[in-house]
Motif scaffolding. Structure first.
Motif, PDB file in Angstrom:
ATOM      1  N   GLU A  32       0.960  -1.333   0.118  1.00  0.00           N
ATOM      2  CA  GLU A  32      -0.095  -0.020  -0.183  1.00  0.00           C
ATOM      3  C   GLU A  32       0.923   1.344   0.064  1.00  0.00           C
ATOM      4  OE1 GLU A  32      -4.191   1.219   2.044  1.00  0.00           O
ATOM      5  OE2 GLU A  32      -2.540   0.767   3.426  1.00  0.00           O
ATOM      6  N   LEU A  33       0.758   1.995  -1.170  1.00  0.00           N
ATOM      7  CA  LEU A  33       1.638   3.102  -1.176  1.00  0.00           C
ATOM      8  C   LEU A  33       1.039   4.512  -1.156  1.00  0.00           C
ATOM      9  CD1 LEU A  33       3.816   1.513  -4.245  1.00  0.00           C
ATOM     10  CD2 LEU A  33       4.348   1.654  -1.673  1.00  0.00           C
ATOM     11  N   VAL A  34       1.984   5.612  -1.000  1.00  0.00           N
ATOM     12  CA  VAL A  34       1.408   6.919  -1.114  1.00  0.00           C
ATOM     13  C   VAL A  34       2.651   7.739  -1.791  1.00  0.00           C
ATOM     14  CG1 VAL A  34      -0.201   7.012   0.720  1.00  0.00           C
ATOM     15  CG2 VAL A  34       2.098   7.495   1.216  1.00  0.00           C
ATOM     16  N   ALA A  35       2.300   8.802  -2.625  1.00  0.00           N
ATOM     17  CA  ALA A  35       3.093   9.392  -3.237  1.00  0.00           C
ATOM     18  C   ALA A  35       4.137  10.038  -2.428  1.00  0.00           C
ATOM     19  CB  ALA A  35       2.554  10.700  -4.067  1.00  0.00           C
ATOM     20  N   ALA A  36       5.444  10.063  -2.527  1.00  0.00           N
ATOM     21  CA  ALA A  36       6.367  10.400  -1.665  1.00  0.00           C
ATOM     22  C   ALA A  36       6.302  11.762  -1.435  1.00  0.00           C
ATOM     23  CB  ALA A  36       7.908  10.185  -2.388  1.00  0.00           C
ATOM     24  N   GLY A  37       5.751  12.638  -2.452  1.00  0.00           N
ATOM     25  CA  GLY A  37       5.493  14.207  -2.300  1.00  0.00           C
ATOM     26  C   GLY A  37       4.390  14.432  -1.181  1.00  0.00           C
ATOM     27  N   LEU A  42       3.632  16.473   4.392  1.00  0.00           N
ATOM     28  CA  LEU A  42       3.098  16.338   5.725  1.00  0.00           C
ATOM     29  C   LEU A  42       4.101  16.608   6.765  1.00  0.00           C
ATOM     30  CD1 LEU A  42       0.985  14.902   7.581  1.00  0.00           C
ATOM     31  CD2 LEU A  42       2.361  12.846   7.544  1.00  0.00           C
ATOM     32  N   GLN A  43       5.477  15.931   6.430  1.00  0.00           N
ATOM     33  CA  GLN A  43       6.521  16.422   7.337  1.00  0.00           C
ATOM     34  C   GLN A  43       6.994  17.902   7.311  1.00  0.00           C
ATOM     35  OE1 GLN A  43       7.962  13.985   8.892  1.00  0.00           O
ATOM     36  NE2 GLN A  43       9.907  14.981   9.713  1.00  0.00           N
ATOM     37  N   ALA A  44       6.958  18.538   6.200  1.00  0.00           N
ATOM     38  CA  ALA A  44       7.080  20.081   5.981  1.00  0.00           C
ATOM     39  C   ALA A  44       6.151  20.679   7.012  1.00  0.00           C
ATOM     40  CB  ALA A  44       7.083  20.446   4.698  1.00  0.00           C
ATOM     41  N   ALA A  45       4.769  20.202   6.926  1.00  0.00           N
ATOM     42  CA  ALA A  45       3.869  21.047   7.945  1.00  0.00           C
ATOM     43  C   ALA A  45       4.137  20.784   9.256  1.00  0.00           C
ATOM     44  CB  ALA A  45       2.641  20.542   7.567  1.00  0.00           C
ATOM     45  N   LEU A 103      -4.961  17.818   6.682  1.00  0.00           N
ATOM     46  CA  LEU A 103      -4.200  16.474   6.815  1.00  0.00           C
ATOM     47  C   LEU A 103      -5.210  15.226   6.663  1.00  0.00           C
ATOM     48  CD1 LEU A 103      -2.121  17.374  10.264  1.00  0.00           C
ATOM     49  CD2 LEU A 103      -1.329  17.380   7.555  1.00  0.00           C
ATOM     50  N   ALA A 104      -5.839  15.465   5.433  1.00  0.00           N
ATOM     51  CA  ALA A 104      -6.866  14.292   5.182  1.00  0.00           C
ATOM     52  C   ALA A 104      -5.665  13.081   4.645  1.00  0.00           C
ATOM     53  CB  ALA A 104      -7.888  14.457   3.863  1.00  0.00           C
ATOM     54  N   ALA A 105      -6.435  11.877   4.425  1.00  0.00           N
ATOM     55  CA  ALA A 105      -5.610  10.833   4.204  1.00  0.00           C
ATOM     56  C   ALA A 105      -5.093  11.054   2.783  1.00  0.00           C
ATOM     57  CB  ALA A 105      -6.455   9.510   4.264  1.00  0.00           C
ATOM     58  N   ALA A 106      -3.789  11.009   2.668  1.00  0.00           N
ATOM     59  CA  ALA A 106      -3.387  10.922   1.026  1.00  0.00           C
ATOM     60  C   ALA A 106      -3.992   9.710   0.247  1.00  0.00           C
ATOM     61  CB  ALA A 106      -1.885  11.082   1.094  1.00  0.00           C
ATOM     62  N   PRO A 107      -4.045  10.108  -0.988  1.00  0.00           N
ATOM     63  CA  PRO A 107      -4.717   8.972  -1.935  1.00  0.00           C
ATOM     64  C   PRO A 107      -3.469   7.757  -1.676  1.00  0.00           C
ATOM     65  CG  PRO A 107      -4.759  11.196  -3.105  1.00  0.00           C
ATOM     66  CD  PRO A 107      -3.903  11.310  -1.649  1.00  0.00           C
ATOM     67  N   ALA A 140       2.581   3.336   2.722  1.00  0.00           N
ATOM     68  CA  ALA A 140       1.505   4.084   3.382  1.00  0.00           C
ATOM     69  C   ALA A 140       1.792   4.026   5.073  1.00  0.00           C
ATOM     70  CB  ALA A 140       0.038   3.577   3.262  1.00  0.00           C
ATOM     71  N   ALA A 141       2.416   2.941   5.425  1.00  0.00           N
ATOM     72  CA  ALA A 141       2.584   2.862   6.861  1.00  0.00           C
ATOM     73  C   ALA A 141       3.681   3.744   7.523  1.00  0.00           C
ATOM     74  CB  ALA A 141       3.111   1.374   7.143  1.00  0.00           C
ATOM     75  N   GLU A 142       4.308   4.355   6.595  1.00  0.00           N
ATOM     76  CA  GLU A 142       5.466   5.349   6.866  1.00  0.00           C
ATOM     77  C   GLU A 142       4.552   6.641   7.204  1.00  0.00           C
ATOM     78  OE1 GLU A 142       8.757   6.722   8.400  1.00  0.00           O
ATOM     79  OE2 GLU A 142       8.433   4.810   7.705  1.00  0.00           O
ATOM     80  N   LEU A 143       3.672   6.999   6.332  1.00  0.00           N
ATOM     81  CA  LEU A 143       2.893   8.157   6.499  1.00  0.00           C
ATOM     82  C   LEU A 143       1.822   7.958   7.733  1.00  0.00           C
ATOM     83  CD1 LEU A 143       1.088  10.359   3.998  1.00  0.00           C
ATOM     84  CD2 LEU A 143      -0.319   9.470   5.694  1.00  0.00           C
ATOM     85  N   ASP A 144       1.341   6.849   7.932  1.00  0.00           N
ATOM     86  CA  ASP A 144       0.559   6.606   9.134  1.00  0.00           C
ATOM     87  C   ASP A 144       1.456   6.544  10.301  1.00  0.00           C
ATOM     88  OD1 ASP A 144      -1.570   6.127   7.509  1.00  0.00           O
ATOM     89  OD2 ASP A 144      -1.315   3.815   7.612  1.00  0.00           O
ATOM     90  N   ARG A 145       2.524   6.432  10.365  1.00  0.00           N
ATOM     91  CA  ARG A 145       3.254   6.488  11.729  1.00  0.00           C
ATOM     92  C   ARG A 145       3.648   7.843  12.025  1.00  0.00           C
ATOM     93  NH1 ARG A 145       8.536   6.724  13.182  1.00  0.00           N
ATOM     94  NH2 ARG A 145       9.321   7.090  10.851  1.00  0.00           N
TER      95      ARG A 145
END
Length: 205
Positions: A32-37, A42-45, A103-107, A140-145
């Protein structure tokens, strides 16, 4: 370090392919992937929110460290000026991040990938427009974390922004300078405690 996966994707139908082959056949794992951007945004915010809160520390500590003051009105007026300067410099007229960033869930996309050779097969119905580009993806787990911690930082930024606004633009009634100072000081201590917990990775609000 975040693992990044570069996979070609058709910008027409969204199909993804990375054609490789293992000797003896591939084994597939679901990703399960999300765009690196999206992860970068998210990190920048979170970094911006944290920087703004840390920039407010001189005003918060000025408010909490002074227990005895000869002239409460003068002290409050000076503090109010410092708060206005900080709002002008750090926020530059912008709203807190939480008011302008969703900060809605990224596609998310789901692909099957061989962990050995890297082959990917994620077909879609062709639209007759095949334009392939290579995109960077992360799990996607990295974004969730990371997302809960970023959300906590943004909540704290909104809290501190509101406190600075009250200091900067609310004028206590005559005779209420000390009482107002001490009430705001209590709020500042709460924000400092939340920042300490956030930095320790313990904030859960």
């Amino acid at each position: 370090m975040v693992e990044r996966v570069v996979i070609p994707r058709c910008i027409g139908c969204g199909a993804m392919y990375e054609l490789e082959r293992c000797e003896g056949g591939c084994r597939q794992e679901r990703l399960e992937l999300v765009a690196a951007g999206d992860l970068q945004a998210l990190q920048a915010a979170g970094e911006l929110a944290t920087a703004r809160v840390q920039g407010a520390l001189p005003v918060l500590r000025e408010l909490t460290d002074r227990e005895s003051v000869d002239d409460w009105q003068q002290a409050y007026t000076t503090l109010s000026g410092h708060a206005r300067e900080l709002l002008h410099d750090a926020w530059a007229g912008a709203e807190p991040i939480g008011a302008e960033t969703t900060l809605a869930a990224a596609p998310r996309i789901e692909v099957w990938r061989c962990p050995d050779c890297g082959s990917v097969d994620a077909p879609q119905e062709c639209l007759g427009i095949c334009i392939w580009r290579r995109f960077e993806w992360v799990r996607a787990a990295e974004l969730d974390r990371r997302q809960p911690r970023v959300e906590d930082a943004i909540k704290l930024e909104r809290r501190v922004h509101g406190l600075l606004g009250r200091i900067a633009f609310a004028t206590p009634r005559e005779g209420a300078w000390e009482r107002s100072w001490r009430a705001l000081s209590s709020q500042a201590r709460e924000s400092l405690a939340l920042l300490e917990h956030l930095q320790a990775g313990q904030l859960d609000v």
